[in-house]
Design a protein around this motif. Structure first.
Motif, mmCIF file in Angstrom:
data_model
loop_
_atom_site.group_PDB
_atom_site.id
_atom_site.type_symbol
_atom_site.label_atom_id
_atom_site.label_comp_id
_atom_site.label_asym_id
_atom_site.label_seq_id
_atom_site.Cartn_x
_atom_site.Cartn_y
_atom_site.Cartn_z
ATOM 1 N N VAL A 351 4.062 13.080 13.394
ATOM 2 C CA VAL A 351 4.345 11.967 14.305
ATOM 3 C C VAL A 351 3.445 10.777 13.971
ATOM 4 O O VAL A 351 3.889 9.624 13.956
ATOM 5 C CB VAL A 351 4.176 12.397 15.774
ATOM 6 N N ALA A 352 2.172 11.057 13.675
ATOM 7 C CA ALA A 352 1.245 9.972 13.316
ATOM 8 C C ALA A 352 1.762 9.206 12.098
ATOM 9 O O ALA A 352 1.745 7.973 12.067
ATOM 10 C CB ALA A 352 -0.142 10.548 13.048
ATOM 11 N N GLU A 353 2.250 9.939 11.115
ATOM 12 C CA GLU A 353 2.747 9.281 9.910
ATOM 13 C C GLU A 353 4.025 8.490 10.196
ATOM 14 O O GLU A 353 4.242 7.413 9.619
ATOM 15 C CB GLU A 353 2.986 10.315 8.802
ATOM 16 N N ALA A 354 4.857 8.993 11.080
ATOM 17 C CA ALA A 354 6.068 8.259 11.451
ATOM 18 C C ALA A 354 5.685 6.926 12.093
ATOM 19 O O ALA A 354 6.338 5.897 11.865
ATOM 20 C CB ALA A 354 6.920 9.098 12.402
ATOM 21 N N VAL A 355 4.608 6.912 12.877
ATOM 22 C CA VAL A 355 4.109 5.676 13.490
ATOM 23 C C VAL A 355 3.570 4.741 12.404
ATOM 24 O O VAL A 355 3.871 3.544 12.377
ATOM 25 C CB VAL A 355 3.027 5.991 14.543
ATOM 26 N N ARG A 356 2.779 5.295 11.482
ATOM 27 C CA ARG A 356 2.219 4.467 10.397
ATOM 28 C C ARG A 356 3.319 3.767 9.610
ATOM 29 O O ARG A 356 3.164 2.627 9.210
ATOM 30 C CB ARG A 356 1.417 5.337 9.421
ATOM 31 N N GLN A 357 4.431 4.462 9.386
ATOM 32 C CA GLN A 357 5.492 3.860 8.568
ATOM 33 C C GLN A 357 6.060 2.610 9.230
ATOM 34 O O GLN A 357 6.477 1.680 8.549
ATOM 35 C CB GLN A 357 6.609 4.882 8.287
ATOM 36 N N ILE A 358 6.062 2.561 10.561
ATOM 37 C CA ILE A 358 6.532 1.346 11.244
ATOM 38 C C ILE A 358 5.427 0.294 11.296
ATOM 39 O O ILE A 358 5.665 -0.908 11.150
ATOM 40 C CB ILE A 358 7.053 1.694 12.663
#
Lengths: 390, 139
Positions: A351-358
């Protein structure tokens, strides 16, 4: 579901270091990571009015609240199972969108490496709930005592049905480790593997190899979710929760869909994807980056099929060679490394990485990432999030 | 034998309770007994307190033919429980009645197990307390 589309945003997050031995209690890890996530957002402890924790965690809401000096919590509770990372964010979004809370913190802290959790002995007779008994009393006496064993049963059938070979399935851990090798925050920074390493790794429970199975870390993660109005005035680029979905279907079991018609499919993941795409009005073809549940690598090709990134039965050949799932591929997979290549934090780091991608802050940033997908809970009840810029 | 057990380390025993008692009572009699709905006749395994097809709480127990095929299997190559000596395989068997059981295969080496292999039920006494339903290959 459309009821809270775009009505909640992730405004802060933090991950502790991944380690083999944190030397800290899980409560302390929780408090520290929540403090860091609030700092990231530019919010104060006293702004928090909601807490969402994992049912298996030792750090209860009141312990966190008292330890950190939180005041006036109006929304709290637990979420369970492997799908929890996305499902916890869903719960937080529900709280914020409904007005039950204004600022909800989702947290999880697990000393997964230094203190053994979920050991087989926990699941033997004596301490089980009747729902556990449904499954375990018909598995454990026959030696099917581990998560990996249950997953292997699905993987064997998938290989039989689709013709998938080890030489293809191995590209999932290879690419995850490649991505993780460029992530200075991960446990495998600078440590890529080759397909030969994968094929030489031990069969733990055939057909699963050692390198198919992510290794538990000690660590913690926290996310801060608030309303779009509050989000716009904060420190970070806000990340909108465009969609959030959970799925449980007929005969969903925990990592063991043995009793349903087709034991090699993941219908919960299919339903989560369909619901997310429908809510957001997009198709799978518009998604460029996805964090999928890679606690066990061979479940990734099945998820790619269920989500519509490739056709049924073609997931393993889609992954072969790695080019389609690398950062610049058709669908950039687990760009921080995921559970296999960054560290196993029960999916929280996905989930953290999904946030970083945005936000645009990934160490494997996908330049065209306007939508960011994350799925957790493959093999049981599943959940997913679709994120976008606010 | 289907699995090489280490008698010094007892294996996890089945936990018998009101919802599954008919199955394990049958096993002790060396009969493969599967739960059936007393209203619509649907077979169910693992046993459940209500029929998922018609919601009837009338649960009955019926002797299955004991014939089936291997649907999937795994082979433990690294030990995770001292009671089970590695390597050993665990199979998922689909009975002719349509339900599936997790079990072990007698007399078949791990590398000889095939999906689709026809099998039949047998009963194996593990220790004084435990009898388990196992399967063997049918030619």
């Amino acid at each position: 579901m459309d009821g809270f589309k775009g009505k909640a945003a992730v405004v802060g997050f933090a991950l502790s270091p991944f380690s083999r031995d944190s030397r800290k209690t899980e409560l302390r890890l929780s408090c520290e990571v929540i403090r860091d996530a609030l700092d990231d957002a530019g919010l104060l402890v006293t702004d928090v009015d909601g807490l969402v924790k994992h049912a298996d965690d030792a750090s209860d809401e009141h312990a966190v609240s008292s330890s950190m000096g939180m005041e006036n919590l109006t929304f709290f509770g637990e979420v369970k199972w492997g799908a929890a990372p996305c499902a916890m964010l869903l719960r937080a979004a529900m709280g914020v969108a409904s007005g039950a809370a204004r600022c909800v913190v989702v947290y999880r802290a697990v000393n997964g490496a230094s203190r053994l959790r979920m050991t087989p002995s926990m699941k033997t007779s004596g301490q089980m709930s009747t729902s556990d008994l449904l499954q375990w009393t018909f598995h454990s006496p026959f030696g099917l005592t581990t998560e990996a064993g249950r997953v292997a049963m699905t993987v064997r059938r998938y290989m039989h049905d689709s013709g998938a070979r080890s030489e293809q399935l191995g590209w999932v851990p290879v690419v995850c480790r490649e991505h993780g090798a460029c992530n200075p925050g991960g446990a495998y920074h600078g440590k890529p593997i080759r397909l030969e390493d994968y094929l030489a790794s031990d069969l733990v429970v055939d057909p699963l190899r050692r390198l198919d199975c992510s290794e538990a870390s000690d660590g913690a993660a926290a996310f801060v979710v608030t309303t779009p109005e509050v989000a716009r005035d904060l420190r970070q680029k806000p990340v909108c929760i465009l969609g959030a979905a959970q799925s449980m279907v007929r005969d969903t079991e925990m990592l063991a869909g043995y009793y349903r018609r087709d034991p090699a499919r993941l219908p919960e993941v299919r339903d989560v994807g369909a619901k997310l795409f429908r809510t957001a009005g997009v198709s799978a073809g518009e998604i460029r980056v996805a964090q999928l549940d890679d606690a066990y690598g061979p479940l990734v090709p099945i998820q790619l099929e269920e989500l519509g990134f490739c056709r049924q039965g073609e997931g393993a050949s889609f992954c072969e060679g790695g080019s389609r799932i690398r950062r610049n591929g058709a669908i950039a997979l687990n760009t921080s490394g995921g559970s296999l290549g960054e560290g196993h934090l029960c999916g929280m780091n996905l989930v953290a990485e999904a946030v970083r991608q945005i936000r645009g802050t990934s160490t494997n940033q996908v330049n065209t990432a306007e939508l960011s997908l994350v799925v957790t809970g493959a093999g049981g009840p599943a959940a997913g999030l679709l994120l976008a810029a606010l | 034998m289907s699995v090489d057990y280490d008698a010094g380390h007892p294996i996890p025993a089945p936990t018998v309770h009101p919802d599954n008692q008919g199955f394990w009572d049958g096993v002790m009699r060396q009969e493969l007994v599967i739960q059936r709905c007393g209203s619509c006749g649907a077979w169910a395994h693992p046993p459940r307190p209500m029929c998922p097809e018609c919601r009837s709480p009338k649960r009955e127990w019926s002797r299955a033919k004991g014939k089936g095929t291997v649907v999937s299997f795994v082979t433990y190559r690294q030990s995770v429980h001292p009671g089970f000596k590695v390597p050993y395989s665990v199979v998922l068997v689909e009975l002719e009645e349509g339900v599936r059981l997790v079990s072990n295969l007698q007399g078949v080496k791990p590398e000889e197990i095939r999906i689709g292999m026809p099998v039949e039920a047998v009963f194996e006494r593990i220790n004084e307390e435990v009898v388990l339903p196992k399967f063997r290959k049918v030619d």
